[in-house]
Design a protein around this motif. Sequence first.
Motif, PDB file in Angstrom:
ATOM      1  N   LEU A   1      96.042  48.550  26.705  1.00 40.82           N
ATOM      2  CA  LEU A   1      94.631  48.690  26.357  1.00 40.82           C
ATOM      3  C   LEU A   1      93.723  48.383  27.542  1.00 40.82           C
ATOM      4  O   LEU A   1      92.602  48.893  27.611  1.00 40.82           O
ATOM      5  N   ALA A   2      94.194  47.581  28.481  1.00 42.51           N
ATOM      6  CA  ALA A   2      93.417  47.319  29.701  1.00 42.51           C
ATOM      7  C   ALA A   2      93.285  48.595  30.522  1.00 42.51           C
ATOM      8  O   ALA A   2      92.279  48.814  31.182  1.00 42.51           O
ATOM      9  N   ASP A   3      94.315  49.453  30.453  1.00 42.31           N
ATOM     10  CA  ASP A   3      94.287  50.729  31.170  1.00 42.31           C
ATOM     11  C   ASP A   3      93.564  51.818  30.393  1.00 42.31           C
ATOM     12  O   ASP A   3      92.944  52.700  30.983  1.00 42.31           O
ATOM     13  N   ASN A   4      93.679  51.782  29.060  1.00 36.03           N
ATOM     14  CA  ASN A   4      93.079  52.819  28.225  1.00 36.03           C
ATOM     15  C   ASN A   4      92.650  52.188  26.905  1.00 36.03           C
ATOM     16  O   ASN A   4      93.474  51.968  26.018  1.00 36.03           O
ATOM     17  N   THR A   5      91.362  51.910  26.769  1.00 41.01           N
ATOM     18  CA  THR A   5      90.856  51.218  25.587  1.00 41.01           C
ATOM     19  C   THR A   5      90.978  52.031  24.313  1.00 41.01           C
ATOM     20  O   THR A   5      90.801  51.497  23.224  1.00 41.01           O
ATOM     21  N   GLU A   6      91.295  53.311  24.432  1.00 41.58           N
ATOM     22  CA  GLU A   6      91.427  54.162  23.245  1.00 41.58           C
ATOM     23  C   GLU A   6      92.878  54.497  22.929  1.00 41.58           C
ATOM     24  O   GLU A   6      93.150  55.433  22.179  1.00 41.58           O
ATOM     25  N   ASP A   7      93.806  53.742  23.460  1.00 46.69           N
ATOM     26  CA  ASP A   7      95.232  53.964  23.229  1.00 46.69           C
ATOM     27  C   ASP A   7      95.574  53.547  21.793  1.00 46.69           C
ATOM     28  O   ASP A   7      95.744  52.364  21.487  1.00 46.69           O
ATOM     29  N   ALA A   8      95.660  54.528  20.904  1.00 51.03           N
ATOM     30  CA  ALA A   8      95.893  54.259  19.479  1.00 51.03           C
ATOM     31  C   ALA A   8      97.255  53.627  19.241  1.00 51.03           C
ATOM     32  O   ALA A   8      97.389  52.754  18.369  1.00 51.03           O
ATOM     33  N   THR A   9      98.261  54.026  19.998  1.00 47.74           N
ATOM     34  CA  THR A   9      99.594  53.450  19.837  1.00 47.74           C
ATOM     35  C   THR A   9      99.578  51.967  20.182  1.00 47.74           C
ATOM     36  O   THR A   9     100.155  51.142  19.467  1.00 47.74           O
ATOM     37  N   ALA A  10      98.910  51.614  21.261  1.00 50.91           N
ATOM     38  CA  ALA A  10      98.812  50.211  21.661  1.00 50.91           C
ATOM     39  C   ALA A  10      98.015  49.416  20.629  1.00 50.91           C
ATOM     40  O   ALA A  10      98.383  48.283  20.291  1.00 50.91           O
ATOM     41  N   MET A  11      96.934  49.991  20.106  1.00 50.93           N
ATOM     42  CA  MET A  11      96.129  49.290  19.100  1.00 50.93           C
ATOM     43  C   MET A  11      96.945  49.073  17.827  1.00 50.93           C
ATOM     44  O   MET A  11      96.879  48.002  17.226  1.00 50.93           O
ATOM     45  N   ASP A  12      97.733  50.072  17.431  1.00 53.45           N
ATOM     46  CA  ASP A  12      98.599  49.915  16.256  1.00 53.45           C
ATOM     47  C   ASP A  12      99.648  48.822  16.489  1.00 53.45           C
ATOM     48  O   ASP A  12      99.928  48.022  15.599  1.00 53.45           O
ATOM     49  N   ALA A  13     100.237  48.805  17.686  1.00 54.20           N
ATOM     50  CA  ALA A  13     101.237  47.782  18.007  1.00 54.20           C
ATOM     51  C   ALA A  13     100.612  46.395  17.978  1.00 54.20           C
ATOM     52  O   ALA A  13     101.198  45.448  17.441  1.00 54.20           O
TER      53      ALA A  13
END
Length: 133
Positions: A20-32
């Motif tokens: 998320l530090a690299d891409n604040t819209e990373d849905a996979t990372a937000m779900d994890a």
Amino acid sequence: MDTPANDRTATTARQALDALADNTEDATAMDALASSDVLVPVPDDAGEADATDPDVVALPVIERAGGEPVVPVFTSEPAMAELLPHVSRYRLVPLGALASQWPTEDLALTIDAGSPHPLTLTSEGVRTLLARP
């Protein structure tokens, strides 16, 4: 070598924060991140019932610079000890469950404050981005 379950969760949550530090819209990372457990420090003034009741989580509220209230949570014991070395009690709580019951007042959430890639969300952000059914 087996990794204890809470270490795997911390690793998953930490990896999600790094993504998320690299891409604040990373849905996979937000779900994890939302499906990870976090350590919630138990406030010093919380009674034993508040510290152990499975249906209630006492939120530790601190003030950020500027006086904004924020609840700090952590992905691991070392991350918590780095910022709050005197914390003696904490609860392991699913972040999504915590977010689904987040107060409507203006209360931010900071995950791993003091780490290279912390994440701070507004009250609305907590409820919309992390709450899971």
